[in-house]
Write a protein that holds these residues in place. Structure first.
Motif, PDB file in Angstrom:
ATOM      1  N   LEU A 255       0.825  -1.205   0.000  1.00 54.38           N
ATOM      2  CA  LEU A 255       0.000   0.000   0.000  1.00 54.38           C
ATOM      3  C   LEU A 255       0.864   1.261   0.000  1.00 54.38           C
ATOM      4  CD1 LEU A 255      -2.872  -0.980   2.478  1.00 54.38           C
ATOM      5  CD2 LEU A 255      -3.104  -0.478   0.033  1.00 54.38           C
ATOM      6  N   GLU A 256       1.949   1.219   0.777  1.00 57.20           N
ATOM      7  CA  GLU A 256       2.818   2.386   0.844  1.00 57.20           C
ATOM      8  C   GLU A 256       3.489   2.664  -0.494  1.00 57.20           C
ATOM      9  OE1 GLU A 256       6.147   4.200   3.942  1.00 57.20           O
ATOM     10  OE2 GLU A 256       5.882   2.021   3.755  1.00 57.20           O
ATOM     11  N   ASP A 257       3.775   1.563  -1.251  1.00 58.93           N
ATOM     12  CA  ASP A 257       4.402   1.754  -2.560  1.00 58.93           C
ATOM     13  C   ASP A 257       3.396   2.260  -3.597  1.00 58.93           C
ATOM     14  OD1 ASP A 257       6.779   0.893  -1.510  1.00 58.93           O
ATOM     15  OD2 ASP A 257       6.529  -1.203  -2.173  1.00 58.93           O
ATOM     16  N   ASP A 258       2.112   1.831  -3.491  1.00 62.31           N
ATOM     17  CA  ASP A 258       1.119   2.170  -4.510  1.00 62.31           C
ATOM     18  C   ASP A 258       0.440   3.510  -4.239  1.00 62.31           C
ATOM     19  OD1 ASP A 258       1.714  -0.178  -5.748  1.00 62.31           O
ATOM     20  OD2 ASP A 258       0.009  -1.293  -4.930  1.00 62.31           O
ATOM     21  N   ILE A 259       0.414   3.943  -3.018  1.00 62.63           N
ATOM     22  CA  ILE A 259      -0.338   5.155  -2.668  1.00 62.63           C
ATOM     23  C   ILE A 259       0.642   6.224  -2.191  1.00 62.63           C
ATOM     24  CG2 ILE A 259      -2.122   6.133  -1.156  1.00 62.63           C
ATOM     25  CD1 ILE A 259      -3.284   3.334  -0.891  1.00 62.63           C
ATOM     26  N   LYS A 260       0.403   7.419  -2.662  1.00 64.37           N
ATOM     27  CA  LYS A 260       1.210   8.530  -2.183  1.00 64.37           C
ATOM     28  C   LYS A 260       0.656   8.971  -0.834  1.00 64.37           C
ATOM     29  CE  LYS A 260       3.043  13.020  -3.545  1.00 64.37           C
ATOM     30  NZ  LYS A 260       3.025  14.095  -4.577  1.00 64.37           N
ATOM     31  N   LEU A 261       1.451   8.759   0.211  1.00 65.77           N
ATOM     32  CA  LEU A 261       0.980   8.973   1.571  1.00 65.77           C
ATOM     33  C   LEU A 261       1.341  10.351   2.075  1.00 65.77           C
ATOM     34  CD1 LEU A 261       2.106   5.562   3.127  1.00 65.77           C
ATOM     35  CD2 LEU A 261      -0.153   6.147   2.247  1.00 65.77           C
ATOM     36  N   THR A 262       0.424  10.876   2.889  1.00 70.81           N
ATOM     37  CA  THR A 262       0.732  12.132   3.574  1.00 70.81           C
ATOM     38  C   THR A 262       1.626  11.800   4.781  1.00 70.81           C
ATOM     39  OG1 THR A 262      -1.199  11.948   5.010  1.00 70.81           O
ATOM     40  CG2 THR A 262      -1.505  13.077   2.902  1.00 70.81           C
ATOM     41  N   GLU A 263       2.136  12.827   5.404  1.00 68.01           N
ATOM     42  CA  GLU A 263       3.038  12.594   6.559  1.00 68.01           C
ATOM     43  C   GLU A 263       2.325  11.865   7.689  1.00 68.01           C
ATOM     44  OE1 GLU A 263       5.732  15.117   9.763  1.00 68.01           O
ATOM     45  OE2 GLU A 263       4.960  16.081   7.934  1.00 68.01           O
TER      46      GLU A 263
ATOM     47  N   GLN B 128      -0.163   9.771   7.390  1.00 74.26           N
ATOM     48  CA  GLN B 128      -0.394   8.393   6.947  1.00 74.26           C
ATOM     49  C   GLN B 128       0.905   7.570   7.016  1.00 74.26           C
ATOM     50  OE1 GLN B 128      -1.973   9.280   3.067  1.00 74.26           O
ATOM     51  NE2 GLN B 128      -4.127   9.111   3.762  1.00 74.26           N
ATOM     52  N   THR B 129       2.031   8.192   6.648  1.00 73.95           N
ATOM     53  CA  THR B 129       3.327   7.491   6.743  1.00 73.95           C
ATOM     54  C   THR B 129       3.612   7.097   8.188  1.00 73.95           C
ATOM     55  OG1 THR B 129       4.182   8.737   4.859  1.00 73.95           O
ATOM     56  CG2 THR B 129       5.800   7.681   6.319  1.00 73.95           C
ATOM     57  N   ARG B 130       3.292   7.991   9.112  1.00 71.88           N
ATOM     58  CA  ARG B 130       3.510   7.693  10.527  1.00 71.88           C
ATOM     59  C   ARG B 130       2.626   6.531  10.973  1.00 71.88           C
ATOM     60  NH1 ARG B 130       3.043  12.478  11.962  1.00 71.88           N
ATOM     61  NH2 ARG B 130       0.927  12.510  12.805  1.00 71.88           N
ATOM     62  N   TYR B 131       1.381   6.483  10.451  1.00 71.20           N
ATOM     63  CA  TYR B 131       0.491   5.371  10.807  1.00 71.20           C
ATOM     64  C   TYR B 131       1.034   4.041  10.283  1.00 71.20           C
ATOM     65  CZ  TYR B 131      -2.824   9.108  11.886  1.00 71.20           C
ATOM     66  OH  TYR B 131      -3.428  10.211  12.401  1.00 71.20           O
ATOM     67  N   PHE B 132       1.514   4.042   9.029  1.00 74.45           N
ATOM     68  CA  PHE B 132       2.056   2.813   8.446  1.00 74.45           C
ATOM     69  C   PHE B 132       3.300   2.340   9.240  1.00 74.45           C
ATOM     70  CE2 PHE B 132      -0.637   3.494   4.757  1.00 74.45           C
ATOM     71  CZ  PHE B 132      -0.881   2.202   4.334  1.00 74.45           C
ATOM     72  N   ASN B 133       4.131   3.282   9.672  1.00 75.98           N
ATOM     73  CA  ASN B 133       5.306   2.902  10.479  1.00 75.98           C
ATOM     74  C   ASN B 133       4.894   2.254  11.796  1.00 75.98           C
ATOM     75  OD1 ASN B 133       7.142   3.801   8.591  1.00 75.98           O
ATOM     76  ND2 ASN B 133       7.302   5.857   9.493  1.00 75.98           N
ATOM     77  N   LYS B 134       3.816   2.787  12.400  1.00 77.31           N
ATOM     78  CA  LYS B 134       3.324   2.193  13.645  1.00 77.31           C
ATOM     79  C   LYS B 134       2.786   0.792  13.411  1.00 77.31           C
ATOM     80  CE  LYS B 134       2.241   6.344  16.302  1.00 77.31           C
ATOM     81  NZ  LYS B 134       1.199   7.068  17.081  1.00 77.31           N
TER      82      LYS B 134
END
Length: 557
Positions: A346-354, A356-362
């Motif tokens: 998902l992180e590779d396919d979607i351009k994440l906001t800051e 959202q990036t923090r959520y994915f890292n968690k």
């Protein structure tokens, strides 16, 4: 120096004996008649002086080896008086033998005369023994000499007999049992200290102690029949009876009486022993009549059956735990891997906001922590499995392998690690590897400055080990110390940190709270103890105590 013969110097007969024996020893050693006469005359002159003015004087004739194959005849006159202070009496002897000095050793003054044996190579040890036997068995020169010799022999035998009796008395008084000698009339003619202390003093007299007076009236009748039979058959007497001691108290004893036979097979007396068996008799009586004990025994059997049932349930529970661990290691890891994979996709396919990036890292961190937790739980459960073999292992090699595994982390932290020489012990290698790895990893991980880690060991004596709480008394232990300069912890957590799932700094530092619980379990598997000491902000010190007598190869149950 080998002593050949000794002559006491008390009177004129001793002077004749000293001259005669000196002449004979010179003759046996091959000296010429002139040399024999010169040496014997010099010895006689000093002996005469000793008899006249000396005190407790005696002469010893010896053969001395002073070089290889070089021997000499030596005559030494011992005296409490310094004969050298009377030079006129020794003048003739000095003219014959040269200058002589009186030297004091211990309580005696000694005057020494010697003469070299020209053909000393022929004087063997066997010949010297023959010289000693000759003087021992030589015929007397007079009836007086014969009587004196016999008296000396009797005194020597008497002294040896007295010493032997003294040693026997000391031995019999030391042994913790009552010993005695009884004659054929049934009287005690000898008793050791233990026996006389047991019985009233008024019973111990010159006429001996009555055998009958020792025993309980009810016991003596049967004992006397057995005793008469043993006397008739001259056989060993064995029985049990109650002895009457002080204050008319009766105590059960095992009685053994052995016949003492002469060379002609005649029994002159008997040697006996009393051994206290009173406590044993009381226990036997209690076991025979105690109904309450029977009830307790039934309860013990019932509790044993209950315990066996509980053990069966525990085995089933352990089996279920192993099944759970297997499921956790395989089935639960698979969903976590999918969560991490889909999160990355998902992180590779979607351009994440800051945010959202923090959520994915968690999400990824939580999945990693969950995976680590499952792995640690699996490791902890495996420590209870059977077939963990103890092997003779060099702990230095294990530590070297761990340092290679952590090489990159050590370089990254710029850490300094000092490892002193570690011992070779009987351990479970895989578990010790995990123990050292966990402790080293914690020291590297929980640090706010450049890590400095010291690893050392020492052997504790039985006395030193007894001063450490939790160690078994009477055993030697090896102490292994891990010391660092990390963040440390409060002393209130010295015991809590070894509990499973215990984390001291959940927010600031990562971890599952199982690592140190694993360490404690591993040390307990090695019959040891682990302790922690620390001051918050000043580093930690972990001390591991492992007994150095673990078996070389056993199976842990």
């Amino acid at each position: 120096m080998i002593e050949i013969v000794k002559i006491n110097l008390d009177n004129e007969m001793d002077l004749i004996l000293a001259h005669k024996r000196t002449m004979k020893l010179c003759e046996l050693c091959g000296l010429s008649v002139a040399n024999q006469t010169t040496f014997a005359t010099a010895v006689s002159e000093i002996a005469r002086c000793a008899i006249n003015i000396g005190d407790r004087s005696h002469l010893i004739l010896s053969i001395n080896t002073f070089k290889i194959n070089k021997k000499e005849i030596v005559a030494i006159i011992y005296d409490k008086v310094n004969l050298g202070e009377n030079p006129e009496a020794l003048a003739y002897a000095k003219r014959l033998m040269g200058d002589m000095k009186s030297v004091k050793y211990n309580d005696y003054y000694e005057i020494r005369l010697s003469h070299i044996i020209n053909f000393s190579g022929t004087i063997s040890e066997t010949k010297i023994q023959g010289f000693k036997d000759y003087f021992k068995n030589e015929p007397p020169i007079s009836p007086y000499d014969e009587i004196r010799k016999k008296n000396i022999q009797l005194i020597d035998i008497s002294n040896k007999l007295m010493e032997s009796e003294k040693q026997y008395q000391m031995l019999s008084d030391t042994l913790p049992l009552m010993m005695f000698v009884i004659n054929n009339q049934g009287e005690i003619t000898y008793s050791n200290k233990w026996l006389t202390d047991f019985f009233p003093l008024q019973k111990v007299g010159s006429s001996g102690i009555s055998f009958q007076s020792m025993f309980h009236t009810d016991d003596f009748k049967s004992l006397s029949i057995k005793w008469e039979k043993s006397q008739t058959e001259r056989s060993i007497f064995r029985a049990e009876g109650r002895l009457r001691g002080r204050e008319d108290k009766y105590v059960w004893h095992l009685i053994t009486i052995v016949p003492s036979k002469s060379e002609k097979d005649v029994v002159a007396n008997w040697i006996g022993f009393f051994v206290d068996i009173h406590s044993q008799k009381l226990v036997e009586a209690a076991l025979k009549d105690n109904d309450g004990l029977k009830v307790i025994q039934e309860e013990l059997r019932s509790n044993q059956s209950l315990l066996e049932a509980k053990l069966g349930e525990l085995k089933i529970s352990n089996h279920n735990l192993e099944q759970f661990a297997f499921i956790a290691s395989h089935d639960l890891q698979e969903p976590l891997r999918k969560i991490k994979t889909f999160a990355n996709l998902l992180e590779d396919d979607i351009k994440l906001t800051e945010p959202q990036t923090r959520y994915f890292n968690k999400i990824r961190n939580s999945a990693d922590r969950m995976s680590s937790l499952i792995s640690n739980i699996l490791d902890y459960s495996r420590l209870n499995k059977q077939s963990s073999s103890f092997l003779r292992t060099d702990l230095n090699q294990i530590m070297q392998n761990i340092l290679v595994d952590y090489e990159l982390l050590i370089e990254e932290k710029n850490a300094t690690i000092k490892v002193s020489n570690l011992p070779t012990l009987n351990v479970i290698p895989s578990q010790i590897l995990q123990l050292f790895s966990n402790l080293l990893h914690n020291s590297l991980k929980f640090s706010e400055r450049i890590p400095e880690i010291e690893i050392s060991s020492q052997e504790l004596s039985v006395k030193e080990a007894s001063q450490v709480d939790g160690l078994v008394n009477g055993k030697k232990y090896i102490q292994i110390k891990f010391k660092d300069n990390g963040i440390g912890f409060s002393k209130d957590y010295s015991e809590k940190i070894f509990a499973i799932f215990q984390r001291l700094r959940e927010i600031e530092t990562p971890g599952t709270g199982i690592g140190l619980a694993l360490c404690k379990k591993i040390v307990e598997n090695h019959n040891g103890v682990i302790k922690a000491e620390s001051v918050h902000g000043r580093g930690s010190e972990f001390n591991i105590y492992i007994p150095d007598n673990n078996p070389a190869s056993i199976t842990k149950e």
